[in-house]
Design a protein around this motif. Structure first.
Motif, PDB file in Angstrom:
ATOM      1  N   GLY A   1       4.957  -6.655  11.868  1.00  0.00           N
ATOM      2  CA  GLY A   1       6.220  -6.355  12.531  1.00  0.00           C
ATOM      3  C   GLY A   1       7.444  -6.784  11.763  1.00  0.00           C
ATOM      4  N   GLN A   2       7.277  -7.606  10.724  1.00  0.00           N
ATOM      5  CA  GLN A   2       8.438  -8.067   9.971  1.00  0.00           C
ATOM      6  C   GLN A   2       9.113  -6.920   9.226  1.00  0.00           C
ATOM      7  OE1 GLN A   2       8.033 -12.074   8.043  1.00  0.00           O
ATOM      8  NE2 GLN A   2       5.935 -11.975   8.818  1.00  0.00           N
ATOM      9  N   GLY A   3       8.314  -5.941   8.811  1.00  0.00           N
ATOM     10  CA  GLY A   3       8.903  -4.777   8.159  1.00  0.00           C
ATOM     11  C   GLY A   3       9.791  -3.981   9.097  1.00  0.00           C
ATOM     12  N   ASP A   4       9.467  -4.002  10.396  1.00  0.00           N
ATOM     13  CA  ASP A   4      10.301  -3.304  11.373  1.00  0.00           C
ATOM     14  C   ASP A   4      11.641  -4.013  11.542  1.00  0.00           C
ATOM     15  OD1 ASP A   4       8.163  -1.449  11.992  1.00  0.00           O
ATOM     16  OD2 ASP A   4       7.214  -3.099  13.063  1.00  0.00           O
ATOM     17  N   ILE A   5      11.611  -5.339  11.521  1.00  0.00           N
ATOM     18  CA  ILE A   5      12.872  -6.096  11.550  1.00  0.00           C
ATOM     19  C   ILE A   5      13.719  -5.709  10.343  1.00  0.00           C
ATOM     20  CG2 ILE A   5      13.931  -8.378  11.505  1.00  0.00           C
ATOM     21  CD1 ILE A   5      11.403  -9.537  12.702  1.00  0.00           C
ATOM     22  N   LEU A   6      13.064  -5.649   9.190  1.00  0.00           N
ATOM     23  CA  LEU A   6      13.787  -5.317   7.960  1.00  0.00           C
ATOM     24  C   LEU A   6      14.426  -3.939   8.040  1.00  0.00           C
ATOM     25  CD1 LEU A   6      14.472  -6.124   5.025  1.00  0.00           C
ATOM     26  CD2 LEU A   6      12.366  -4.971   4.337  1.00  0.00           C
ATOM     27  N   SER A   7      13.689  -2.948   8.523  1.00  0.00           N
ATOM     28  CA  SER A   7      14.238  -1.584   8.578  1.00  0.00           C
ATOM     29  C   SER A   7      15.430  -1.513   9.524  1.00  0.00           C
ATOM     30  CB  SER A   7      13.153  -0.582   8.993  1.00  0.00           C
ATOM     31  OG  SER A   7      12.672  -0.852  10.292  1.00  0.00           O
TER      32      SER A   7
ATOM     33  N   ASN B   1       0.810  -1.216   0.000  1.00  0.00           N
ATOM     34  CA  ASN B   1       0.000   0.000   0.000  1.00  0.00           C
ATOM     35  C   ASN B   1       0.844   1.267   0.000  1.00  0.00           C
ATOM     36  OD1 ASN B   1      -2.513  -1.332  -0.011  1.00  0.00           O
ATOM     37  ND2 ASN B   1      -2.373  -1.686   2.195  1.00  0.00           N
ATOM     38  N   GLU B   2       1.946   1.258   0.742  1.00  0.00           N
ATOM     39  CA  GLU B   2       2.826   2.427   0.782  1.00  0.00           C
ATOM     40  C   GLU B   2       3.467   2.662  -0.578  1.00  0.00           C
ATOM     41  OE1 GLU B   2       3.957   1.746   5.504  1.00  0.00           O
ATOM     42  OE2 GLU B   2       5.154   0.842   3.913  1.00  0.00           O
ATOM     43  N   TYR B   3       3.808   1.569  -1.259  1.00  0.00           N
ATOM     44  CA  TYR B   3       4.389   1.690  -2.591  1.00  0.00           C
ATOM     45  C   TYR B   3       3.364   2.257  -3.576  1.00  0.00           C
ATOM     46  CZ  TYR B   3       6.864   0.444  -6.883  1.00  0.00           C
ATOM     47  OH  TYR B   3       7.496   0.488  -8.103  1.00  0.00           O
ATOM     48  N   LYS B   4       2.126   1.798  -3.458  1.00  0.00           N
ATOM     49  CA  LYS B   4       1.066   2.294  -4.335  1.00  0.00           C
ATOM     50  C   LYS B   4       0.913   3.801  -4.203  1.00  0.00           C
ATOM     51  CE  LYS B   4      -3.907   1.816  -5.233  1.00  0.00           C
ATOM     52  NZ  LYS B   4      -5.156   1.099  -4.833  1.00  0.00           N
ATOM     53  N   ARG B   5       0.940   4.294  -2.963  1.00  0.00           N
ATOM     54  CA  ARG B   5       0.797   5.737  -2.743  1.00  0.00           C
ATOM     55  C   ARG B   5       1.999   6.505  -3.297  1.00  0.00           C
ATOM     56  NH1 ARG B   5      -1.868   3.877   2.118  1.00  0.00           N
ATOM     57  NH2 ARG B   5       0.100   3.823   3.279  1.00  0.00           N
TER      58      ARG B   5
ATOM     59  N   LEU C   1      13.412  -0.150  -1.441  1.00  0.00           N
ATOM     60  CA  LEU C   1      13.242  -1.586  -1.252  1.00  0.00           C
ATOM     61  C   LEU C   1      11.740  -1.848  -1.215  1.00  0.00           C
ATOM     62  CD1 LEU C   1      15.035  -3.792   1.453  1.00  0.00           C
ATOM     63  CD2 LEU C   1      12.810  -4.316   0.497  1.00  0.00           C
ATOM     64  N   ARG C   2      11.232  -2.360  -2.302  1.00  0.00           N
ATOM     65  CA  ARG C   2       9.802  -2.663  -2.394  1.00  0.00           C
ATOM     66  C   ARG C   2       9.561  -4.065  -1.843  1.00  0.00           C
ATOM     67  NH1 ARG C   2       6.014  -3.706  -7.776  1.00  0.00           N
ATOM     68  NH2 ARG C   2       4.140  -4.216  -6.585  1.00  0.00           N
ATOM     69  N   LYS C   3       8.876  -4.151  -0.707  1.00  0.00           N
ATOM     70  CA  LYS C   3       8.651  -5.428  -0.050  1.00  0.00           C
ATOM     71  C   LYS C   3       7.544  -6.207  -0.757  1.00  0.00           C
ATOM     72  CE  LYS C   3       8.129  -3.096   3.804  1.00  0.00           C
ATOM     73  NZ  LYS C   3       7.997  -2.629   5.205  1.00  0.00           N
ATOM     74  N   GLY C   4       7.732  -7.527  -0.850  1.00  0.00           N
ATOM     75  CA  GLY C   4       6.731  -8.354  -1.492  1.00  0.00           C
ATOM     76  C   GLY C   4       7.153  -9.798  -1.511  1.00  0.00           C
ATOM     77  N   LYS C   5       6.466 -10.608  -2.329  1.00  0.00           N
ATOM     78  CA  LYS C   5       6.843 -12.013  -2.456  1.00  0.00           C
ATOM     79  C   LYS C   5       8.308 -12.125  -2.824  1.00  0.00           C
ATOM     80  CE  LYS C   5       5.614 -16.283  -4.864  1.00  0.00           C
ATOM     81  NZ  LYS C   5       4.720 -16.918  -5.889  1.00  0.00           N
ATOM     82  N   SER C   6       8.737 -11.291  -3.745  1.00  0.00           N
ATOM     83  CA  SER C   6      10.158 -11.059  -4.010  1.00  0.00           C
ATOM     84  C   SER C   6      10.416  -9.595  -3.694  1.00  0.00           C
ATOM     85  CB  SER C   6      10.506 -11.333  -5.473  1.00  0.00           C
ATOM     86  OG  SER C   6      10.393 -12.705  -5.774  1.00  0.00           O
ATOM     87  N   ASP C   7      11.422  -9.317  -2.897  1.00  0.00           N
ATOM     88  CA  ASP C   7      11.761  -7.933  -2.603  1.00  0.00           C
ATOM     89  C   ASP C   7      12.522  -7.348  -3.785  1.00  0.00           C
ATOM     90  OD1 ASP C   7      10.616  -8.108  -0.092  1.00  0.00           O
ATOM     91  OD2 ASP C   7      12.490  -8.648   0.898  1.00  0.00           O
TER      92      ASP C   7
ATOM     93  N   ALA D   1      19.930  -7.255   4.286  1.00  0.00           N
ATOM     94  CA  ALA D   1      18.844  -7.269   5.270  1.00  0.00           C
ATOM     95  C   ALA D   1      17.669  -8.109   4.787  1.00  0.00           C
ATOM     96  CB  ALA D   1      18.389  -5.843   5.560  1.00  0.00           C
ATOM     97  N   SER D   2      17.343  -7.994   3.508  1.00  0.00           N
ATOM     98  CA  SER D   2      16.240  -8.767   2.950  1.00  0.00           C
ATOM     99  C   SER D   2      16.537 -10.256   3.036  1.00  0.00           C
ATOM    100  CB  SER D   2      15.991  -8.356   1.498  1.00  0.00           C
ATOM    101  OG  SER D   2      15.012  -9.178   0.899  1.00  0.00           O
ATOM    102  N   GLY D   3      17.736 -10.640   2.640  1.00  0.00           N
ATOM    103  CA  GLY D   3      18.106 -12.050   2.676  1.00  0.00           C
ATOM    104  C   GLY D   3      18.086 -12.624   4.081  1.00  0.00           C
ATOM    105  N   LEU D   4      18.607 -11.863   5.039  1.00  0.00           N
ATOM    106  CA  LEU D   4      18.658 -12.360   6.414  1.00  0.00           C
ATOM    107  C   LEU D   4      17.261 -12.480   7.015  1.00  0.00           C
ATOM    108  CD1 LEU D   4      20.314 -13.258   8.838  1.00  0.00           C
ATOM    109  CD2 LEU D   4      20.411 -10.860   9.567  1.00  0.00           C
ATOM    110  N   LEU D   5      16.407 -11.478   6.799  1.00  0.00           N
ATOM    111  CA  LEU D   5      15.047 -11.552   7.329  1.00  0.00           C
ATOM    112  C   LEU D   5      14.313 -12.762   6.754  1.00  0.00           C
ATOM    113  CD1 LEU D   5      12.484 -10.610   8.752  1.00  0.00           C
ATOM    114  CD2 LEU D   5      12.088  -9.033   6.849  1.00  0.00           C
ATOM    115  N   ARG D   6      14.465 -12.981   5.465  1.00  0.00           N
ATOM    116  CA  ARG D   6      13.786 -14.104   4.831  1.00  0.00           C
ATOM    117  C   ARG D   6      14.271 -15.441   5.397  1.00  0.00           C
ATOM    118  NH1 ARG D   6      11.313 -13.722  -0.161  1.00  0.00           N
ATOM    119  NH2 ARG D   6      10.709 -11.604  -0.712  1.00  0.00           N
TER     120      ARG D   6
END
Length: 365
Positions: free
Chosen positions: A288-294, A224-228, A260-266, A326-331
């Protein structure tokens, strides 16, 4: 000297997937790859879209050294946390510590501070931010004095930080957002990188100039944030058929910031290149996973920045490297947590798997 791509590919696979190799051996292997083709992370930053996140993690993660002192592995600050939202800033700040930063600060409102302090004694919590309700009875002149005080409290710490995370649990209070806008300007003046997430993206979407042309800014929008952002900046709708090209155009239009656009594939772009990270992952989508990523992007970005002083360091954009790592580690951590907890997986479970996941890729010994 010409080197066949198959040979390079084999070398990189050896570097990336040899479980018995020590960190020193891995770095020597990466030096060989760099000597042959001019880059330590060929697969990670090749012309193909998919990044080798594990190789990037090995490249940017510093080795543990008894000669280092407190602070050299990273000093991160989270700007966020209000009456309604105390979990998000905690998740971002504690994740930074779990990944390997030495110090993690949280600048939040006075109402949020006792709650965040109670979550963990590891965090340094500053109850300095103010919301409109707490100053509603003040004159405009007195409000400006309060704002100056807030900025002074944050500003005196600014040059000590390696990276800021702006937005987790911030809320949308007008006075608070105005203060955070000026904090961002202070960070830019001091050349401090920052990661924008959560309500920080609401602020930036409505004030693009806050990040425009600042190469040390990273935006981490969800769907949603990306859409805006696309609607605001490109004046169109999200085009999934040309997702990479649209992301590149968006980042370029904002002056080369990293998104970094979060999704099925970042998907990650700074307006020039586009990289994706698709490894691991989890079907459990707890908040909360997005907070880990940031928090993770802040740590890895700061580590990638430190590498720039090394003449043998990768020449790639530190923000891009930080996002990939960060994306790889969170995943990987999310995948590990899911194997243990299945449907009951919580963000706190993923955080507890960060260290194990990073150790599996980058052994400390």
């Amino acid at each position: 000297m010409l080197v066949k791509p198959s040979i390079i590919s084999g070398l990189v696979r050896l570097t990336s997937h040899s479980p018995s190799s020590s960190s020193s051996v891995l770095r020597r292997q990466e030096f060989l790859v760099r000597t042959l083709c001019g880059s330590p992370i060929i697969r990670a930053m090749s012309s193909t879209s998919e990044a080798d996140a594990e190789s990037v993690l090995r490249t940017v993660t510093p080795s543990l050294d008894l000669k280092r002192h407190k602070g050299q592995a990273g000093k991160i600050a989270v700007i966020g946390g209000c009456r309604e939202y105390t979990g998000a800033p905690y998740f971002a700040a504690i994740s930074a510590l779990k990944i390997g930063a030495d110090l993690s600060h949280v600048f939040c409102t006075k109402d949020a501070a006792p709650v965040i302090k109670s979550y963990s004694p590891e965090l340094i919590v500053h109850p300095v931010l103010e919301e409109s309700y707490s100053i509603s009875q003040l004159s405009e002149e007195d409000k400006r004095e309060v704002q100056d005080k807030v900025l002074g409290e944050v500003g005196k710490w600014m040059e000590r930080f390696d990276c800021l995370v702006i937005g987790p649990g911030l809320g949308r209070d007008p006075f608070l957002l105005e203060c955070v806008s000026i904090i961002m300007l202070l960070a830019k003046k001091s050349n401090v990188p920052f990661v924008i997430d959560g309500d920080g993206l609401f602020l930036v979407t409505n004030s693009i100039d806050l990040v425009h042309s600042y190469p040390l800014a990273v935006l981490t929008p969800n769907v949603n944030e990306y859409k805006r952002l696309v609607q605001k900046v490109l004046n169109c709708e999200v085009d999934e058929q040309n997702a990479e090209d649209q992301l590149r155009s968006l980042a370029k239009q904002i002056g080369g910031v990293t998104i970094l656009r979060k999704g099925k594939s970042d998907l990650i772009s700074n307006g020039e290149t586009v990289k994706s990270v698709s490894i691991y992952g989890s079907p459990r989508r707890c908040g909360g996973q997005g907070d880990i990523l940031s928090g993770g992007v802040a740590v890895f970005l700061s580590w990638a920045q430190q590498l720039k002083s090394d003449p043998e360091s990768p020449s790639e954009n530190p923000a891009i490297l930080g996002c990939i790592a960060a994306s790889g580690l969170l995943r990987k951590a999310a995948s590990l947590a899911f194997t243990k907890h299945k449907r009951s997986t919580l963000t706190s479970d993923i955080i507890e798997c960060l260290g194990e996941s990073l150790e599996d890729i980058c052994p400390a010994s």
